[in-house]
Design a protein around this motif. Structure first.
Motif, PDB file in Angstrom:
ATOM      1  N   SER A 155     -30.516  20.822 -20.987  1.00 20.73           N
ATOM      2  CA  SER A 155     -31.747  20.062 -20.741  1.00 20.73           C
ATOM      3  C   SER A 155     -31.505  18.559 -20.735  1.00 20.73           C
ATOM      4  CB  SER A 155     -32.799  20.404 -21.796  1.00 20.73           C
ATOM      5  OG  SER A 155     -32.330  20.068 -23.096  1.00 20.73           O
ATOM      6  N   ARG A 157     -29.517  14.849 -19.586  1.00 25.35           N
ATOM      7  CA  ARG A 157     -29.484  14.146 -18.312  1.00 25.35           C
ATOM      8  C   ARG A 157     -28.331  14.582 -17.433  1.00 25.35           C
ATOM      9  NH1 ARG A 157     -26.457  10.627 -16.386  1.00 25.35           N
ATOM     10  NH2 ARG A 157     -25.527   9.894 -18.338  1.00 25.35           N
ATOM     11  N   PRO A 160     -28.883  11.918 -10.311  1.00 24.90           N
ATOM     12  CA  PRO A 160     -29.924  11.981  -9.275  1.00 24.90           C
ATOM     13  C   PRO A 160     -29.541  12.965  -8.170  1.00 24.90           C
ATOM     14  CG  PRO A 160     -29.418   9.702  -9.834  1.00 24.90           C
ATOM     15  CD  PRO A 160     -28.374  10.539 -10.492  1.00 24.90           C
ATOM     16  N   ASN A 171     -33.882   7.419  -6.961  1.00 22.32           N
ATOM     17  CA  ASN A 171     -34.042   8.763  -7.506  1.00 22.32           C
ATOM     18  C   ASN A 171     -33.715   8.801  -8.988  1.00 22.32           C
ATOM     19  OD1 ASN A 171     -34.426  10.755  -5.035  1.00 22.32           O
ATOM     20  ND2 ASN A 171     -32.958   9.178  -4.418  1.00 22.32           N
ATOM     21  N   LYS A 172     -34.562   9.489  -9.740  1.00 20.94           N
ATOM     22  CA  LYS A 172     -34.324   9.673 -11.168  1.00 20.94           C
ATOM     23  C   LYS A 172     -33.265  10.759 -11.382  1.00 20.94           C
ATOM     24  CE  LYS A 172     -39.024   8.576 -12.761  1.00 20.94           C
ATOM     25  NZ  LYS A 172     -40.208   9.093 -13.502  1.00 20.94           N
ATOM     26  N   LEU A 174     -31.955  14.056 -12.708  1.00 20.56           N
ATOM     27  CA  LEU A 174     -32.559  15.283 -13.186  1.00 20.56           C
ATOM     28  C   LEU A 174     -31.715  15.834 -14.324  1.00 20.56           C
ATOM     29  CD1 LEU A 174     -33.701  16.930  -9.833  1.00 20.56           C
ATOM     30  CD2 LEU A 174     -34.927  15.352 -11.322  1.00 20.56           C
ATOM     31  N   SER A 175     -32.107  16.973 -14.844  1.00 22.05           N
ATOM     32  CA  SER A 175     -31.382  17.534 -15.985  1.00 22.05           C
ATOM     33  C   SER A 175     -30.042  18.101 -15.542  1.00 22.05           C
ATOM     34  CB  SER A 175     -32.210  18.634 -16.656  1.00 22.05           C
ATOM     35  OG  SER A 175     -32.266  19.782 -15.820  1.00 22.05           O
ATOM     36  N   GLU A 178     -30.654  21.414 -13.850  1.00 22.55           N
ATOM     37  CA  GLU A 178     -31.160  21.271 -12.484  1.00 22.55           C
ATOM     38  C   GLU A 178     -30.045  20.858 -11.528  1.00 22.55           C
ATOM     39  OE1 GLU A 178     -35.751  19.819 -12.708  1.00 22.55           O
ATOM     40  OE2 GLU A 178     -34.325  18.600 -13.838  1.00 22.55           O
ATOM     41  N   THR A 179     -29.158  19.990 -12.007  1.00 18.98           N
ATOM     42  CA  THR A 179     -28.042  19.564 -11.166  1.00 18.98           C
ATOM     43  C   THR A 179     -27.144  20.739 -10.833  1.00 18.98           C
ATOM     44  OG1 THR A 179     -28.103  17.392 -12.262  1.00 18.98           O
ATOM     45  CG2 THR A 179     -26.160  17.909 -10.941  1.00 18.98           C
ATOM     46  N   GLN A 182     -28.684  23.131  -8.333  1.00 18.15           N
ATOM     47  CA  GLN A 182     -28.561  22.689  -6.944  1.00 18.15           C
ATOM     48  C   GLN A 182     -27.144  22.921  -6.424  1.00 18.15           C
ATOM     49  OE1 GLN A 182     -30.917  21.642  -4.754  1.00 18.15           O
ATOM     50  NE2 GLN A 182     -29.218  21.793  -3.283  1.00 18.15           N
ATOM     51  N   TYR A 440     -33.558   3.560 -12.556  1.00 13.58           N
ATOM     52  CA  TYR A 440     -33.621   4.799 -13.335  1.00 13.58           C
ATOM     53  C   TYR A 440     -32.294   5.127 -14.008  1.00 13.58           C
ATOM     54  CZ  TYR A 440     -38.055   5.695 -10.949  1.00 13.58           C
ATOM     55  OH  TYR A 440     -39.333   5.615 -10.470  1.00 13.58           O
TER      56      TYR A 440
END
Length: 442
Positions: A155, A157, A160, A171-172, A174-175, A178-179, A182, A440
């Motif tokens: 969870s 960092r 982006p 772009n911020k 993502l976690s 999430e990275t 993708q 960001y």
């Protein structure tokens, strides 16, 4: 409309090339991509833009010290000393921007080319490579600028994610989860479209099915999904399990050369000429080798006034992203993590047979067979360090394993720097220039 003109102006700086040679990729001409040939040229630009970040990261690890008298040493001094926040103006930054440039090219192919090009096998292959390249670039980014993957860190960092063509958007990050999601999504898209089982010798820098499987194996290894890593490694080895036999190596080939029979994909320049020139192997890594019976030692290093220079990375012939020797070690590591010691030893022996003299192999097997538990794990890590030394793996291996303490001494006038065990600097801070462009990241 203004934004589109700006985007295509940027594209025109790099497109396209007439020579699609992986040892000499120089974009030429200036056109807006419309045809399959145009987009293939753009894909080649994506490959050529992929930077030698592994080389720079190796300067931070424990396998080398750097010669402060080398002309390039000042540009790497603060990288060597882990000064990520207060580095000098002359310090070479990590290639955040070049990795996103590669992603930009991939996005253009996926989005624009996906709409414009008719459905053919060649288009599918191109789309597969674009998705694979985007995934590979994000994998590089997340392993430089985010913590190693774990359930506890998932969870936290990541980096982006830029999945559309919009150069004005900040772009911020993502976690981490999430990275990686993708990355795996892009890999799945690449897998669904990939047409080429292996890359041809002429285009060995390109992704193919075997290259994608090797990449998947590494992703699963870094995520700690051991059985999946083994399964993907087995897919690779079913297509190519050829190891360079150093006992019969009249041409003096290196395992990680482009022409090596075990080279699966030749994109990465893991140790570039600049780093190779100023690098001096540490006593720690030199002492891991049996200097008489380990055939890698005389091949990998040259002695000069009591110091050893690495021979890898001193010419364009050293381009390698995945190779059989590293895949075997990856498989052995995952097997050990699952408690399958006997199977892991068999894999290690398969590699050792091609790396030691006959006597050295006999002695090595006798030693290996006596090991278990922590001692066996340590020996595997030592064998991995011996095998893939100066190929860009060491920093990432340290990050994902014990994150041990390292001490670096630059010269007699600079205080010794210490990277403590578990130091936060095992995750590299975003470059200063990237922070200036994207608030960001601050």
């Amino acid at each position: 409309m203004k934004k589109n003109i700006f985007i295509y102006s940027l594209l025109s700086l790099f497109l396209f090339q007439s020579c699609d040679d992986y040892l000499d990729i120089e974009p030429k001409d200036r056109v807006i991509p419309t045809t399959l040939s145009d987009y293939r040229g753009l894909m080649t630009s994506a490959y050529s833009s992929f930077p030698a970040t592994k080389s720079k990261a190796s300067v931070r690890a424990d396998e080398m010290t750097i010669n402060p008298n080398d002309g390039s040493a000042p540009y790497y001094k603060d990288v060597f000393l882990w000064k990520d926040n207060d580095y000098s103006e002359e310090t070479t930054e990590f290639d955040y921007d070049l990795l996103y440039k590669t992603i930009f090219y991939s996005n253009e192919i996926i989005i624009s080319g996906g709409k414009k090009l008719p459905e053919t096998k060649d288009k599918k292959q191109l789309m597969a490579e674009a998705h694979a390249m985007r995934a590979y670039s994000y994998f590089e980014l997340v392993n430089l600028f985010a913590k190693p993957y774990s359930k506890e860190n998932a969870s936290g960092r990541g980096v982006p994610l830029v999945l559309e063509i919009d150069l004005e958007k900040a772009n911020k990050p993502l976690s981490l989860e999430e990275t990686y999601n993708q990355i795996e999504k892009d890999i799945a898209e690449a897998e669904a479209n990939m047409q080429q089982t292996t890359a041809t010798e002429e285009y060995k820098y390109r992704f193919s099915k075997i290259g994608l499987d090797a990449f998947k194996a590494r992703v699963y290894l870094y995520k700690g999904e051991w059985q999946k890593a083994i399964d993907e490694a087995d897919k690779v080895l079913a297509v190519n399990n050829n190891l360079l036999d150093l006992k019969n190596n009249a041409d003096g080939l290196f395992p990680n050369e482009v022409k090596s029979p075990e080279n699966i994909m030749a994109l990465d320049y893991a140790i570039d000429n600049v780093v190779n020139r100023m690098a001096i192997a540490t006593d720690e890594i030199i002492n891991l080798y049996d200097k008489t019976e380990d055939l890698r030692f005389a091949l990998y290093y040259t002695e000069n006034n009591g110091k050893y220079k690495p021979n890898k990375g001193n010419s364009n012939k050293f381009k390698c992203s995945f190779r059989v020797g590293e895949i075997l070690l990856l498989k052995a590591e995952a097997l050990l993590k699952l408690g399958k010691d006997t199977e892991a030893k068999a894999v290690i022996k398969q590699l050792a047979e091609k790396r030691y003299t006959d006597k050295g192999y006999t002695d090595y097997v006798a030693k290996l067979d006596k090991l278990s538990g922590t001692a066996l794990w340590n020996e595997l890590m030592n064998e991995r360090e011996r095998e893939v030394a100066f190929e860009g793996y060491r920093w990432f291996d340290l990050r994902r394993n014990n994150q041990k303490e390292i001490k670096h001494k630059y010269d007699n006038t600079t205080p010794e720097a210490v990277l403590k065990q578990g130091d936060p600097r095992y995750t590299i801070d975003f470059p200063r220039s990237a922070k200036q462009e994207n608030p960001y990241l601050r």
